[in-house]
Design a protein around this motif. Sequence first.
Motif, PDB file in Angstrom:
ATOM      1  N   ALA A 258      -4.586  -0.149   5.796  1.00 43.03           N
ATOM      2  CA  ALA A 258      -3.701  -0.713   4.779  1.00 43.03           C
ATOM      3  C   ALA A 258      -2.217  -0.463   4.998  1.00 43.03           C
ATOM      4  O   ALA A 258      -1.394  -1.176   4.424  1.00 43.03           O
TER       5      ALA A 258
ATOM      6  N   PHE B 204       0.800  -1.218   0.000  1.00 42.10           N
ATOM      7  CA  PHE B 204       0.000   0.000   0.000  1.00 42.10           C
ATOM      8  C   PHE B 204       0.835   1.272   0.000  1.00 42.10           C
ATOM      9  O   PHE B 204       0.637   2.154  -0.832  1.00 42.10           O
TER      10      PHE B 204
ATOM     11  N   ILE C 165      -7.170  -6.267   1.881  1.00 43.28           N
ATOM     12  CA  ILE C 165      -5.934  -5.863   2.552  1.00 43.28           C
ATOM     13  C   ILE C 165      -5.497  -7.023   3.425  1.00 43.28           C
ATOM     14  O   ILE C 165      -6.295  -7.571   4.178  1.00 43.28           O
TER      15      ILE C 165
ATOM     16  N   VAL D 135      -2.267  -4.657  -0.691  1.00 43.16           N
ATOM     17  CA  VAL D 135      -3.646  -4.477  -1.118  1.00 43.16           C
ATOM     18  C   VAL D 135      -3.801  -5.089  -2.505  1.00 43.16           C
ATOM     19  O   VAL D 135      -2.850  -5.167  -3.273  1.00 43.16           O
TER      20      VAL D 135
END
Length: 137
Positions: free
Chosen positions: A94, A48, A120, A99
């Motif tokens: 996240a 992320f 996630i 992700v």
Amino acid sequence: MKELESLDIARAAVTMALTATREIEVQQKAAFAQENILTAAVDYGGDFVQSVMKITERAVVCAKREGVINDTHSEEGAIAGAAREALSQVAQKAIGLNVGGKVGVARRGDHVAVAVFFCIGLGHLNEVCIGLGHRAI
């Protein structure tokens, strides 16, 4: 035809982000086109924190490629701003994790919306989240 509001455009972006296959995405895009709503979607996956800029760029690129926006600073900036807003809504969950999912974009008139729908997680311990941003051009 009824006047569409920002809520309708946001709903379209979320719907595009939720499409499970490319075939469904194409069908949904055609259905929205009947309502004069321009849409686009793009898959994404990765870490992320390292991906925030890439996800934002992909939202802008897919919106331009699919004719949702023109190649102007204001339209690109609206998509980028809405994408950043959507990502900020999922960031707390996240950060530090991977992700995977889809980004959906929708526009009608001066309303644009970007939705992110992500799984996630780390291995089999997954969380699901959605974020949404809206801008006016």
